[in-house]
Design a protein around this motif. Structure first.
Motif, mmCIF file in Angstrom:
data_model
loop_
_atom_site.group_PDB
_atom_site.id
_atom_site.type_symbol
_atom_site.label_atom_id
_atom_site.label_comp_id
_atom_site.label_asym_id
_atom_site.label_seq_id
_atom_site.Cartn_x
_atom_site.Cartn_y
_atom_site.Cartn_z
ATOM 1 N N ASP A 53 47.271 30.082 45.922
ATOM 2 C CA ASP A 53 46.088 30.925 46.130
ATOM 3 C C ASP A 53 46.473 32.404 46.181
ATOM 4 O O ASP A 53 45.846 33.243 45.528
ATOM 5 C CB ASP A 53 45.388 30.530 47.429
ATOM 6 N N VAL A 54 47.487 32.730 46.970
ATOM 7 C CA VAL A 54 47.877 34.137 47.127
ATOM 8 C C VAL A 54 48.384 34.712 45.806
ATOM 9 O O VAL A 54 47.941 35.780 45.355
ATOM 10 C CB VAL A 54 48.964 34.279 48.219
ATOM 11 N N ALA A 55 49.323 34.011 45.183
ATOM 12 C CA ALA A 55 49.907 34.520 43.938
ATOM 13 C C ALA A 55 48.885 34.532 42.809
ATOM 14 O O ALA A 55 48.847 35.465 41.994
ATOM 15 C CB ALA A 55 51.120 33.674 43.553
ATOM 16 N N GLY A 56 48.054 33.493 42.753
ATOM 17 C CA GLY A 56 47.059 33.407 41.683
ATOM 18 C C GLY A 56 45.998 34.475 41.780
ATOM 19 O O GLY A 56 45.586 35.062 40.767
ATOM 20 N N LEU A 57 45.545 34.753 43.004
ATOM 21 C CA LEU A 57 44.538 35.797 43.185
ATOM 22 C C LEU A 57 45.124 37.161 42.827
ATOM 23 O O LEU A 57 44.454 37.995 42.212
ATOM 24 C CB LEU A 57 44.038 35.783 44.630
ATOM 25 N N SER A 58 46.386 37.389 43.178
ATOM 26 C CA SER A 58 47.039 38.663 42.858
ATOM 27 C C SER A 58 47.161 38.859 41.349
ATOM 28 O O SER A 58 46.875 39.945 40.821
ATOM 29 C CB SER A 58 48.431 38.711 43.502
ATOM 30 N N ALA A 59 47.582 37.803 40.630
ATOM 31 C CA ALA A 59 47.719 37.905 39.177
ATOM 32 C C ALA A 59 46.365 38.093 38.510
ATOM 33 O O ALA A 59 46.231 38.847 37.536
ATOM 34 C CB ALA A 59 48.426 36.661 38.631
ATOM 35 N N ALA A 60 45.337 37.403 39.027
ATOM 36 C CA ALA A 60 43.996 37.548 38.457
ATOM 37 C C ALA A 60 43.483 38.975 38.637
ATOM 38 O O ALA A 60 42.830 39.531 37.743
ATOM 39 C CB ALA A 60 43.037 36.551 39.106
ATOM 40 N N LEU A 61 43.777 39.584 39.797
ATOM 41 C CA LEU A 61 43.352 40.964 40.026
ATOM 42 C C LEU A 61 44.048 41.907 39.053
ATOM 43 O O LEU A 61 43.411 42.797 38.468
ATOM 44 C CB LEU A 61 43.658 41.372 41.467
ATOM 45 N N ASP A 62 45.338 41.703 38.845
ATOM 46 C CA ASP A 62 46.071 42.543 37.888
ATOM 47 C C ASP A 62 45.470 42.409 36.485
ATOM 48 O O ASP A 62 45.286 43.398 35.766
ATOM 49 C CB ASP A 62 47.542 42.132 37.841
ATOM 50 N N GLN A 116 35.311 45.122 44.872
ATOM 51 C CA GLN A 116 34.481 44.397 45.840
ATOM 52 C C GLN A 116 33.860 43.153 45.204
ATOM 53 O O GLN A 116 33.856 42.068 45.799
ATOM 54 C CB GLN A 116 33.390 45.319 46.382
ATOM 55 N N ARG A 117 33.362 43.289 43.980
ATOM 56 C CA ARG A 117 32.761 42.132 43.307
ATOM 57 C C ARG A 117 33.813 41.063 43.021
ATOM 58 O O ARG A 117 33.544 39.866 43.119
ATOM 59 C CB ARG A 117 32.079 42.563 41.997
ATOM 60 N N PHE A 118 35.010 41.492 42.667
ATOM 61 C CA PHE A 118 36.105 40.554 42.413
ATOM 62 C C PHE A 118 36.360 39.695 43.651
ATOM 63 O O PHE A 118 36.423 38.460 43.568
ATOM 64 C CB PHE A 118 37.362 41.340 42.036
ATOM 65 N N PHE A 119 36.490 40.324 44.813
ATOM 66 C CA PHE A 119 36.815 39.575 46.027
ATOM 67 C C PHE A 119 35.631 38.745 46.519
ATOM 68 O O PHE A 119 35.808 37.632 47.029
ATOM 69 C CB PHE A 119 37.299 40.526 47.121
ATOM 70 N N ILE A 120 34.424 39.269 46.386
ATOM 71 C CA ILE A 120 33.252 38.493 46.807
ATOM 72 C C ILE A 120 33.089 37.259 45.916
ATOM 73 O O ILE A 120 32.787 36.157 46.400
ATOM 74 C CB ILE A 120 31.980 39.358 46.778
ATOM 75 N N LEU A 170 39.997 33.153 52.885
ATOM 76 C CA LEU A 170 40.659 34.213 53.647
ATOM 77 C C LEU A 170 42.006 34.608 53.054
ATOM 78 O O LEU A 170 42.706 35.468 53.610
ATOM 79 C CB LEU A 170 40.837 33.780 55.105
ATOM 80 N N THR A 171 42.368 34.021 51.923
ATOM 81 C CA THR A 171 43.563 34.447 51.187
ATOM 82 C C THR A 171 43.566 35.953 50.966
ATOM 83 O O THR A 171 44.628 36.591 50.914
ATOM 84 C CB THR A 171 43.610 33.730 49.817
ATOM 85 N N VAL A 172 42.382 36.531 50.840
ATOM 86 C CA VAL A 172 42.245 37.964 50.539
ATOM 87 C C VAL A 172 42.992 38.856 51.520
ATOM 88 O O VAL A 172 43.404 39.964 51.157
ATOM 89 C CB VAL A 172 40.757 38.368 50.506
#
Length: 692
Positions: free
Chosen positions: A595-604, A625-629, A661-663
């Protein structure tokens, strides 16, 4: 992910190797004219401070207004996507029922399986008769050799050791077929522990009062089944079945050990089975299981297999025969008379998961057909409901997220060059399957009755097992799918270094072709990143780019990686939905790392998709904000307490509200929502776990 999805059209694409640069054309997705934010604004509860409870902020009003249907244990993002899948599939079934398809065609088999399962009047009228041949065969067992043959004859390829939610089987041993953990290019049968009617060993062994209550309800269920089977003293028989299962539970490896691939990499020869696991006639068992010619086995639960074999030798024959009767009927409870199927639901549905009401039979029939005839249903499903445009867009996103992950690896200051080179090689060579497999299974000759639901369930299960057994000794197919296209889930396949993203998950709240990039990267992009990251979690990191389990790390690098993992496990240990009930950080670690690594790569990758242009403000929210929501709303969840307790005891995934809450581990989240010290979710920069 919660590993489960469904299917699409006809042509899986293995993505090309990633380029070093993440600014390539394939990964770049401009903001689409006329796009929408994709967010469910009505779900937001703006009275909640994002830094105190981000799940409540993103989903608070949704939780307040949502009622869990009486036939469900939970609702959430997966439920929402699955509702669309069910609507589509029922519509498809209705069309097939109105058509005239030949019996020996995919459509004909679908129709016959569905009709037979749906006809509860015929099932009730037949009573126990469809199972009579199976019960008579058990009654005829005269010695332990016959018992071993009977146990072998029931083995089915119905478990997946790489799927952390799927170890349970009614058979004494689980069976799975793929490349061995340390046998590159060699496909082996895996032997796993099995034989329990309750979800896992702790249900038998725990001193918790709630577990004791479940054991009492399980006794009632087993007694009901034994009575229906014609046992002269069903209460005594049920007590003996549970006593035997308790001994089986003591023989089982723990859930944590089952999740540790390093403890599962033993290859046993045929002779090793006799030498290391005496007590059972392996020749008789393997012959009946159609494994008589197999010379090597992956002993996935090497500590449990000898103990299970010893129980076969030491426990009374009659106790094993009663156990076989119960599990034969328990496995097929849904296609047996009302007394059995209602008792099964009362225990497995209500007692275990808190579901008060059975699902409508047409939906049960639809899902049973989809599970039994996965490729046939998948092929029909994707032809109707999965577009080429959606497939192409997900493929582009996956390329960009793979490239983003590779670039993150390149930037790691703590990793030695040799380890880094291997990691980059691995991510570039991941095979990504989107929607559906390249090749559909040919079921020509598979006879499905329009009137005998019990026989159909047996026939389909045996046919699937034969397909799996035929792979033994052949080269592994890296593009093989382990999820049907019509399943709402996704999966990482470590020995194939491959991913499956079934068609059925590629809908809202995970994917919206009309939404702005921020939504899709936050939702399905995080799912893609999650599955890519499973190749680098605490288990996946043990496999190289070819799917072989070997140590490609320097000692210092692996120590650093392990320490990061421990910090994340400690973080999740703190989450507690009920007094005395805590998330198991070590058990859920691989999913939390992903979850942590995947969310970080998706944001990049999302940032690269903007091609240097600022993200638009939509519905009052910035792009970040839309990305995290979007991410948090994909993990919307409302679950019955019984199901949450069962989930924490048995599942390798944290409950969904904590996955949202990974965010709190991403620096960009703090900037996006102004999260400051004193906020409940605030973590000091040195306490945020980045891993990759």
């Amino acid at each position: 992910m919660k590993r489960s999805i469904l299917l699409l059209c006809v042509s899986t694409l293995a993505l090309a190797a990633c380029n070093n640069s993440i600014g390539n054309d394939a990964a770049t997705q401009q903001v689409k004219p006329g796009s929408v934010s994709g967010l469910d604004l009505s779900s937001l509860d703006k009275s909640v401070k994002p830094g105190d409870d981000f799940f409540g902020y993103a989903n608070g009003n949704w939780v307040k207004r949502t009622v869990i249907p009486a036939d469900r244990s939970s609702v959430g993002g997966f439920y929402i996507a699955d509702q669309q899948r069910e609507k589509n599939t029922l519509e498809m079934m209705d069309a097939l029922l109105k058509a005239s398809a030949a019996a020996d065609s995919d459509d004909g088999r679908i129709v016959n399986y569905y009709k037979a399962y749906l006809d509860t009047a015929a099932i009730d009228k037949a009573g126990i008769a469809p199972a009579k041949a199976d019960l008579d065969a058990i009654a005829a067992i005269a010695d332990k050799r016959g018992l071993a043959s009977a146990i072998g004859g029931t083995l089915r390829a119905d478990v997946d050791p790489f799927n952390s939610t799927n170890y349970k089987t009614d058979h004494l041993f689980g069976l799975f077929v793929t490349q061995g953990l340390k046998t590159p290019g060699e496909t082996l049968p895996y032997l796993l522990q099995g034989g329990l009617g309750m979800p896992e060993r702790e249900y038998y062994l725990s001193g918790d009062a709630k577990m004791a209550g479940l054991r009492a309800k399980y006794l009632t269920y087993v007694e009901t089944v034994m009575k229906a089977a014609g046992d002269p003293d069903p209460a005594a028989a049920a007590a003996r079945v549970i006593a035997l299962e308790t001994k089986i539970a003591r023989a089982h490896e723990s859930r944590a050990d089952s999740e540790d691939f390093t403890k599962a990499a033993e290859v046993w020869s045929r002779a090793d089975l006799d030498a290391k696991a005496p007590g059972i006639d392996w020749g008789a068992l393997l012959g009946a299981a159609q494994l008589g010619s197999a010379q090597k086995f992956e002993a996935y639960h090497a500590a449990a297999i000898p103990k299970l074999a010893a129980l076969v030798g030491s426990e009374p024959l009659d106790a094993w025969k009663e156990w076989l009767v119960f599990h034969t009927l328990n496995e097929r409870a849904s296609v047996l008379p009302a007394a059995i199927r209602d008792a099964s639901f009362a225990f497995n549905g209500t007692a275990i998961n808190g579901i008060p009401q059975q699902r409508p039979r047409d939906k049960l029939a639809m899902n049973a057909t989809s599970n039994a005839l996965q490729d046939a249903v998948g092929k029909a499903y994707v032809a109707r409901y999965f577009s080429a445009a959606a497939k192409a867009e997900i493929q582009r996103m996956a390329e960009g997220i793979k490239a983003a992950f590779a670039k993150r690896v390149e930037a790691l200051a703590w990793m030695a060059p040799a380890t880094k080179a291997e990691a980059i090689k691995k991510v570039r060579s991941i095979v990504v399957g989107v929607g559906y497999p390249d090749h559909w299974r040919d079921d020509t000759g598979l006879a499905i009755s329009p009137t005998d639901a019990y026989a159909n369930a047996k026939t389909a299960s045996l046919a699937n097992t034969r397909v799996q057994l035929a792979k033994i000794g052949k080269p592994m197919e890296r593009g093989e799918w382990w999820m049907p296209a019509q399943l709402v889930n996704a999966v990482n396949l470590p020995v194939q270094n491959a991913l499956n993203f079934p068609a059925a998950i590629l809908v809202k709240p995970f994917f919206d072709p009309n939404a702005d990039a921020a939504f899709n990267y936050g939702a399905i992009g995080a799912v893609i990143g999650h599955e890519i990251s499973h190749s680098f979690d605490n288990n996946g990191a043990l496999f190289d780019s070819t799917g072989v389990m070997r140590n490609w790390w320097s000692p210092a690098d692996f120590t650093h990686f392990t320490q990061s993992g421990k910090a994340l496990a400690d973080q999740y240990d703190q989450y507690s939905p009920y007094p005395g009930v805590h998330v198991n950080g070590p058990l859920t670690l691989s999913e939390n790392i992903a979850d942590v690594a995947g969310l970080s790569a998706a944001l990049d990758a999302y940032k690269v998709s903007l091609a240097g242009k600022p993200a638009p403000v939509m519905d009052g929210f910035t792009g970040d904000q839309r990305f995290f929501i979007a991410y948090a709303q994909a993990w919307a969840d409302k679950t019955r307490e019984e199901s949450v307790r069962s989930h924490i005891a048995t599942d390798g995934h944290a409950p969904d509200q904590y996955r949202a809450l990974t965010v709190r581990n991403l620096d960009a989240w703090y900037d996006a929502f102004g999260v400051k010290p004193g906020d409940k979710l605030y973590l000091a920069p040195d306490k945020r776990v980045h891993v990759w």
